[in-house]
Scaffold this active site. Structure first.
Site, PDB file in Angstrom:
ATOM      1  N   GLY A  79     -17.294   5.568  17.701  1.00 18.43           N
ATOM      2  CA  GLY A  79     -16.940   6.075  16.390  1.00 18.43           C
ATOM      3  C   GLY A  79     -16.702   4.928  15.430  1.00 18.43           C
ATOM      4  O   GLY A  79     -16.396   3.805  15.853  1.00 18.43           O
ATOM      5  N   CYS A 100       0.820  -1.216   0.000  1.00 17.66           N
ATOM      6  CA  CYS A 100       0.000   0.000   0.000  1.00 17.66           C
ATOM      7  C   CYS A 100       0.849   1.259   0.000  1.00 17.66           C
ATOM      8  O   CYS A 100       0.372   2.337  -0.368  1.00 17.66           O
ATOM      9  CB  CYS A 100      -0.943  -0.004   1.200  1.00 17.66           C
ATOM     10  SG  CYS A 100      -0.098  -0.117   2.796  1.00 17.66           S
ATOM     11  N   GLU A 128       8.308  -0.634  11.516  1.00 19.26           N
ATOM     12  CA  GLU A 128       7.180  -1.580  11.406  1.00 19.26           C
ATOM     13  C   GLU A 128       7.696  -2.899  10.814  1.00 19.26           C
ATOM     14  O   GLU A 128       8.598  -2.915   9.982  1.00 19.26           O
ATOM     15  CB  GLU A 128       6.045  -0.982  10.568  1.00 19.26           C
ATOM     16  CG  GLU A 128       6.417  -0.635   9.142  1.00 19.26           C
ATOM     17  CD  GLU A 128       5.996  -1.702   8.157  1.00 19.26           C
ATOM     18  OE1 GLU A 128       5.449  -2.727   8.597  1.00 19.26           O
ATOM     19  OE2 GLU A 128       6.242  -1.509   6.960  1.00 19.26           O
TER      20      GLU A 128
END
Length: 444
Positions: free
Chosen positions: A189, A50, A114
């Site tokens: 939310g 991505c 990450e």
């Protein structure tokens, strides 16, 4: 033989562009094969995530290899070559190896350190291997990069500290409760931040999660996608009475959770701790609630402090990993240089052993009465003589791998011993006949 890496990433292109130059999962295999059949390409691996699309290739010439890779990307995604050039970062040789090592260990990611990228690099390499587009160089280099990244993650704290607000929210809950897998979580939310918080809770093995949103259909959609529960906003007071962790991220102009609301449910909570984490701006949770006993109320500024501190820790770990990379590059270069020496040493050994075998055949003819034991003793000692004679020449040949004039001296070495070594690097055969760049040099 040259190594090249062409990268489209978060530094070179915005997300709108990156979305347009990402290979779909079912297209990666054919893309690897198509690229491999392109002129100038000897080996290749394609990575597409991505946040980045990258092509790693072994090419016969740098400038032609770069052009044909960029043309390949342009044709696949409907861009002009010049447009692809404008959004690509090109590294060659040692810089390409350094880039691969930094990407694999998470030093080049949007979120520093990450670990997901390591698995993505590994998968990209395996796909290329299965499609037979890797060879001697990449089969070694990608395994080296994967091993390096694994060791870097194990030896440092690069991936241990939260550096995103949603992840920090979950990590903050762990600081209060320790283990949170048995806790009840409430997410207020249904937007992007709420989903990220949900994913981080699921990643921490929290199974009792409820989503509340003013638009129930959005809460339902998110809940179904991740197999959790949902409720309407009217159920919020009752849900708060039994929740342990609350993460709120809405666009409300007024407080969703008030001091009065928390006070009214205190008698039902039996002094159980309640962690309220407000990642909304403007805030969803009334600030004064933290005065209530056993209620921990954190807002986005509290989380930012944690994120900043953790980012500093990650940067320290990243610097430690960066210091290890030059040694990895040297190791790769040493291995590449040895590619030219190994065939020479092999040819020298083969010639020497052929001489030994011819000598043993001559002995068998002239001394036919030798016992098997006597023959073994003679064979052993003649081999020992050969090994001792070869020891210094082989040592000298290995040292030539780091010599600036190593190729010339290796050629002289072969002439002295009258041996002919195999080609140091044998490109993989293409599946169909493709003209090489030495035969066709055109930029259409």
């Amino acid at each position: 033989m040259h190594l090249i890496a062409i990268s489209i990433n978060h530094r070179t292109a915005d997300v709108a562009l990156r979305e347009q130059v990402a290979f779909k999962d079912d297209a990666i295999r054919s893309a690897n094969v198509d690229l491999f059949e392109t002129k100038s390409i000897l080996e290749n691996v394609i990575l597409s995530t991505c946040n980045r699309t990258e092509v790693y290739a072994v090419v016969d010439q740098i400038h032609t290899g770069r052009y044909y890779i960029q043309r390949f990307l342009a044709r696949n995604f409907g861009f002009e070559v010049e447009e692809i050039k404008a959004m690509t970062e090109v590294t060659v040789g040692d810089d390409a190896v350094r880039h691969l090592l930094q990407v694999t260990s998470g030093l080049d990611s949007v979120v520093l350190g990450e670990t997901q990228i390591l698995g993505q690099i590994r998968d990209a390499f395996f796909v290329a291997q299965e499609e037979d587009t890797t060879g001697t160089v990449f089969n070694h280099l990608f395994k080296q990069a994967i091993t390096f990244a694994k060791k870097a993650h194990n030896d440092t704290d690069i991936a241990d500290n939260a550096v995103s607000v949603s992840y920090a929210a979950v990590e903050l809950s762990k600081k209060v409760f320790g283990k949170i897998n048995n806790k009840k979580a409430l997410i207020i939310g249904a937007g992007e931040m709420s989903e990220l918080s949900l994913l981080n809770l699921i990643g921490s093995n929290v199974t009792d999660i409820t989503i509340v949103n003013r638009t129930v259909s959005k809460a339902q959609q998110l809940a179904i996608a991740h197999d959790v529960k949902y409720e309407s906003m009217e159920a919020l007071p009752q849900l708060l009475a039994h929740a342990d962790i609350v993460i709120s991220s809405t666009s409300s102009d007024t407080y969703i959770i008030t001091d009065h609301m928390i006070s009214s449910i205190q008698s039902q909570r039996k002094n159980d701790s309640l962690v309220l984490i407000d990642i909304a701006v403007p805030r969803d949770i009334e600030p004064d609630i933290n005065a209530v006993q056993d209620v921990f109320n954190y807002d986005v500024d509290d989380l930012k402090g944690l994120v900043d501190a953790n980012l500093k820790e990650r940067q320290n770990a990243a610097n430690e990993i960066l210091q290890r990379i030059p040694a990895e590059i040297d190791a790769h270069n040493e291995w590449v240089n040895m590619l030219g020496v190994v065939p020479v040493i092999r040819a020298l050994r083969e010639k020497a052993m052929n001489i030994q075998e011819d000598t043993m055949s001559s002995i068998d003819r002239k001394l036919p009465g030798l016992t098997e034991r006597e023959r073994k003793i003679i064979s052993k000692h003649t081999k020992s003589i050969i090994n001792q004679m070869l020891k210094d020449p082989i040592k000298q040949a290995k040292e030539l791998s780091s010599d600036k004039k190593g190729n010339e001296k290796l050629e002289l070495f072969q002439n002295i011993f009258d041996i002919e070594a195999e080609q140091a690097y044998e490109p993989k055969k293409k599946k169909r006949n493709v003209a090489t760049t030495s035969q066709i040099f055109s930029f259409e």
